[in-house]
Motif scaffolding. Structure first.
Motif, PDB file in Angstrom:
ATOM      1  N   LEU A 152       0.613  -0.920   0.117  1.00  0.00           N
ATOM      2  CA  LEU A 152       0.123   0.055   0.395  1.00  0.00           C
ATOM      3  C   LEU A 152       0.611   0.951   0.329  1.00  0.00           C
ATOM      4  O   LEU A 152       0.997   2.091  -0.612  1.00  0.00           O
ATOM      5  N   PHE A 153       1.697   0.971   0.778  1.00  0.00           N
ATOM      6  CA  PHE A 153       2.574   2.289   0.865  1.00  0.00           C
ATOM      7  C   PHE A 153       3.935   2.661  -0.336  1.00  0.00           C
ATOM      8  O   PHE A 153       3.939   3.777  -0.519  1.00  0.00           O
ATOM      9  N   VAL A 154       3.612   1.268  -1.307  1.00  0.00           N
ATOM     10  CA  VAL A 154       4.146   1.559  -2.793  1.00  0.00           C
ATOM     11  C   VAL A 154       3.581   2.251  -3.871  1.00  0.00           C
ATOM     12  O   VAL A 154       3.936   2.957  -4.386  1.00  0.00           O
ATOM     13  N   PHE A 155       2.968   1.331  -3.915  1.00  0.00           N
ATOM     14  CA  PHE A 155       1.827   1.780  -4.821  1.00  0.00           C
ATOM     15  C   PHE A 155       0.502   2.762  -4.481  1.00  0.00           C
ATOM     16  O   PHE A 155       0.371   3.412  -5.928  1.00  0.00           O
ATOM     17  N   VAL A 156       0.021   3.554  -3.657  1.00  0.00           N
ATOM     18  CA  VAL A 156      -1.127   4.387  -3.601  1.00  0.00           C
ATOM     19  C   VAL A 156      -0.364   5.519  -4.117  1.00  0.00           C
ATOM     20  O   VAL A 156      -1.541   6.162  -4.472  1.00  0.00           O
ATOM     21  N   PRO A 157       1.112   6.105  -3.003  1.00  0.00           N
ATOM     22  CA  PRO A 157       0.970   6.933  -3.285  1.00  0.00           C
ATOM     23  C   PRO A 157       1.223   7.659  -5.386  1.00  0.00           C
ATOM     24  O   PRO A 157       1.035   8.472  -5.486  1.00  0.00           O
ATOM     25  N   PRO A 158       1.935   6.610  -6.131  1.00  0.00           N
ATOM     26  CA  PRO A 158       2.162   6.886  -7.446  1.00  0.00           C
ATOM     27  C   PRO A 158       1.113   7.060  -8.208  1.00  0.00           C
ATOM     28  O   PRO A 158       0.360   7.446  -8.508  1.00  0.00           O
ATOM     29  N   LEU A 159       0.176   6.004  -7.490  1.00  0.00           N
ATOM     30  CA  LEU A 159      -1.745   5.909  -7.901  1.00  0.00           C
ATOM     31  C   LEU A 159      -2.498   7.673  -7.958  1.00  0.00           C
ATOM     32  O   LEU A 159      -2.871   7.959  -8.393  1.00  0.00           O
ATOM     33  N   VAL A 160      -2.224   7.537  -6.555  1.00  0.00           N
ATOM     34  CA  VAL A 160      -2.504   9.410  -6.374  1.00  0.00           C
ATOM     35  C   VAL A 160      -2.036  10.779  -7.070  1.00  0.00           C
ATOM     36  O   VAL A 160      -2.751  11.003  -7.177  1.00  0.00           O
ATOM     37  N   TRP A 161      -0.642  10.573  -7.021  1.00  0.00           N
ATOM     38  CA  TRP A 161       0.057  11.020  -8.455  1.00  0.00           C
ATOM     39  C   TRP A 161      -1.114  11.566  -9.688  1.00  0.00           C
ATOM     40  O   TRP A 161      -1.395  12.766 -10.023  1.00  0.00           O
ATOM     41  N   ILE A 162      -1.174   9.929  -9.904  1.00  0.00           N
ATOM     42  CA  ILE A 162      -1.735  10.007 -11.176  1.00  0.00           C
ATOM     43  C   ILE A 162      -2.812  10.671 -11.100  1.00  0.00           C
ATOM     44  O   ILE A 162      -3.278  11.215 -12.302  1.00  0.00           O
ATOM     45  N   ALA A 163      -3.354   9.971 -10.097  1.00  0.00           N
ATOM     46  CA  ALA A 163      -4.927  10.183 -10.186  1.00  0.00           C
ATOM     47  C   ALA A 163      -4.910  12.041 -10.065  1.00  0.00           C
ATOM     48  O   ALA A 163      -5.574  12.363 -11.278  1.00  0.00           O
ATOM     49  N   VAL A 164      -3.858  12.508  -8.940  1.00  0.00           N
ATOM     50  CA  VAL A 164      -4.043  14.534  -9.140  1.00  0.00           C
ATOM     51  C   VAL A 164      -3.996  15.209 -10.339  1.00  0.00           C
ATOM     52  O   VAL A 164      -4.697  15.668 -11.321  1.00  0.00           O
ATOM     53  N   VAL A 165      -2.879  14.286 -11.319  1.00  0.00           N
ATOM     54  CA  VAL A 165      -2.799  15.042 -12.458  1.00  0.00           C
ATOM     55  C   VAL A 165      -4.012  14.496 -13.510  1.00  0.00           C
ATOM     56  O   VAL A 165      -4.117  15.650 -14.422  1.00  0.00           O
ATOM     57  N   LEU A 166      -4.575  13.501 -13.403  1.00  0.00           N
ATOM     58  CA  LEU A 166      -5.174  13.416 -14.431  1.00  0.00           C
ATOM     59  C   LEU A 166      -6.444  14.789 -14.394  1.00  0.00           C
ATOM     60  O   LEU A 166      -7.198  14.941 -15.186  1.00  0.00           O
ATOM     61  N   TRP A 167      -6.428  14.427 -12.940  1.00  0.00           N
ATOM     62  CA  TRP A 167      -8.543  15.430 -12.522  1.00  0.00           C
ATOM     63  C   TRP A 167      -8.079  16.565 -12.891  1.00  0.00           C
ATOM     64  O   TRP A 167      -8.719  17.649 -13.343  1.00  0.00           O
ATOM     65  N   ARG A 168      -7.074  17.158 -12.416  1.00  0.00           N
ATOM     66  CA  ARG A 168      -6.265  18.749 -12.447  1.00  0.00           C
ATOM     67  C   ARG A 168      -6.027  18.968 -14.060  1.00  0.00           C
ATOM     68  O   ARG A 168      -5.512  20.717 -14.515  1.00  0.00           O
ATOM     69  N   ARG A 169      -5.891  17.730 -15.038  1.00  0.00           N
ATOM     70  CA  ARG A 169      -5.565  17.739 -16.676  1.00  0.00           C
ATOM     71  C   ARG A 169      -4.272  19.073 -16.158  1.00  0.00           C
ATOM     72  O   ARG A 169      -4.249  20.162 -17.351  1.00  0.00           O
ATOM     73  N   VAL A 170      -3.325  18.978 -16.567  1.00  0.00           N
ATOM     74  CA  VAL A 170      -2.163  19.826 -16.066  1.00  0.00           C
ATOM     75  C   VAL A 170      -1.185  18.820 -17.553  1.00  0.00           C
ATOM     76  O   VAL A 170      -2.184  17.985 -18.396  1.00  0.00           O
TER      77      VAL A 170
END
Length: 159
Positions: free
Chosen positions: A56-74
């Motif tokens: 969880l500590f390995v994979f959740v942060p990068p998944l959050v990173w991906i979700a944020v940049v997709l949500w914010r449409r960087v």
């Protein structure tokens, strides 16, 4: 001569202003910090590799990173997450260096072979230097892979 009062839009606060990365710099740092607790927990022996909690500590942060940049449409998710990854690598390096003696329980790694005869201080400098470089490379690679995934997902989602 009276000039009409101009209505100037209020400038966003510096911390809320987007950078060329599509997110405020504080958000970029915050995303990188999401992955930092694993370093501390691992080096203190609280979580072990190969466990579900560690995963969880390995994979959740990068998944959050991906979700944020997709949500914010960087505009450039690869670049944004590459920078997040580099910052994560810096935090990873700092965490490992600060917790070095605790993580190794007083028995840090040493060099072998032809380099085993070097002074202990020189060996420690070399080993810590390579560990620091490894942390920076790891963080950068995590950011690059996350950025590629986000870029690809963004192209599929935002067609």
């Amino acid at each position: 001569m009276n000039s009409p009062e101009r209505s100037t839009p209020s400038r966003p606060e510096r911390s809320a202003r987007r950078t060329g990365l599509g997110l405020p710099f504080a958000a970029v740092v915050g995303l990188a910090l999401l992955a930092a607790p694993r370093v501390v927990l691992h080096d203190l022996g609280i979580i072990q590799e190969g466990t579900f909690v560690n995963s969880l500590f390995v994979f959740v942060p990068p998944l959050v990173w991906i979700a944020v940049v997709l949500w914010r449409r960087v505009p450039n998710p690869f670049l944004t997450l590459l920078v997040v990854g580099v910052l994560y690598g810096v935090f990873l390096m700092l965490g490992h260096q600060i917790l070095w003696n605790t993580a190794w329980e007083g028995d840090p790694p040493t060099l072998g072979g032809n380099l085993s005869g070097l002074a202990p201080g020189a060996q420690e400098l070399i080993v810590r230097g390579f560990a620091g470089l490894s942390s920076l490379v790891t963080g950068t690679l995590v950011g690059a892979v996350s950025g590629l995934v986000a870029w690809g997902a963004g192209r599929l989602i935002h067609r």
